[in-house]
Design an enzyme around this catalytic site. Sequence first.
Site, short mmCIF file in Angstrom:
data_model
loop_
_atom_site.label_atom_id
_atom_site.label_comp_id
_atom_site.label_asym_id
_atom_site.label_seq_id
_atom_site.Cartn_x
_atom_site.Cartn_y
_atom_site.Cartn_z
N GLY A 11 -47.53 80.56 -22.83
CA GLY A 11 -47.56 80.23 -21.41
C GLY A 11 -46.40 79.31 -21.08
O GLY A 11 -45.37 79.32 -21.72
N CYS A 12 -46.60 78.50 -20.08
CA CYS A 12 -45.56 77.58 -19.62
C CYS A 12 -45.07 76.72 -20.78
O CYS A 12 -45.86 76.05 -21.44
CB CYS A 12 -46.13 76.69 -18.52
SG CYS A 12 -45.01 75.39 -18.00
N PHE A 13 -43.77 76.73 -21.02
CA PHE A 13 -43.27 75.98 -22.17
C PHE A 13 -43.39 74.47 -21.99
O PHE A 13 -43.39 73.74 -22.98
CB PHE A 13 -41.86 76.39 -22.57
CG PHE A 13 -40.81 76.49 -21.50
CD1 PHE A 13 -40.76 75.65 -20.40
CD2 PHE A 13 -39.83 77.46 -21.61
CE1 PHE A 13 -39.78 75.76 -19.43
CE2 PHE A 13 -38.83 77.58 -20.66
CZ PHE A 13 -38.80 76.73 -19.57
#
EC number: 1.8.4.11
Length: 173
Positions: A11-13
């Site tokens: 997902g969002c890093f």
Amino acid sequence: MTLQKATFAGGCFWCMVKPFDQWDGVHQVISGYTGGKVINPTYEQVKKGNTGHYEAVEITYDDAIIDYNTILDLYWKQIDPTDDGGQFQDRGEQYRAAIFYHTKEQWGLAEASKEELATSGRFSKPIVTEIKPATPFYPAEEYHQDFYKKNKEEYEEDRAKSGRDEFIEDNWE
């Protein structure tokens, strides 16, 4: 000292750096893009979802201090391994979870850990996180690096509304 690399998409890093960054033996965690067809993509290109890249982190670690199995355990506990449409509030191919192995040994350990999770009974749905060979990794723009340190308020707000922490608490703690 033998430094190794581990690459994970979850997902969002922004939310994938801090969990690894705080362990002894981890030398660096870089936010970036991997798995796609565009050379040196930008955040704007990847965000549109048409480059084939995943938002990912590349972890450089000393395997004499922290081993790959420990890093895999940390990884699984950051994601929803049953979701193939993204992670938490971040939807789309670029936010899918995946393990990118750098060696045959990493591949074997990743496959074994996935199988162990699949047979553990922890989740009622199948484990869909892919295990793929590592491809070129492109560091994200500087403002994305160590986001949780540089933009603490925005990071905490984004993480709080993502649903990630509730999922971790419900499924892993």
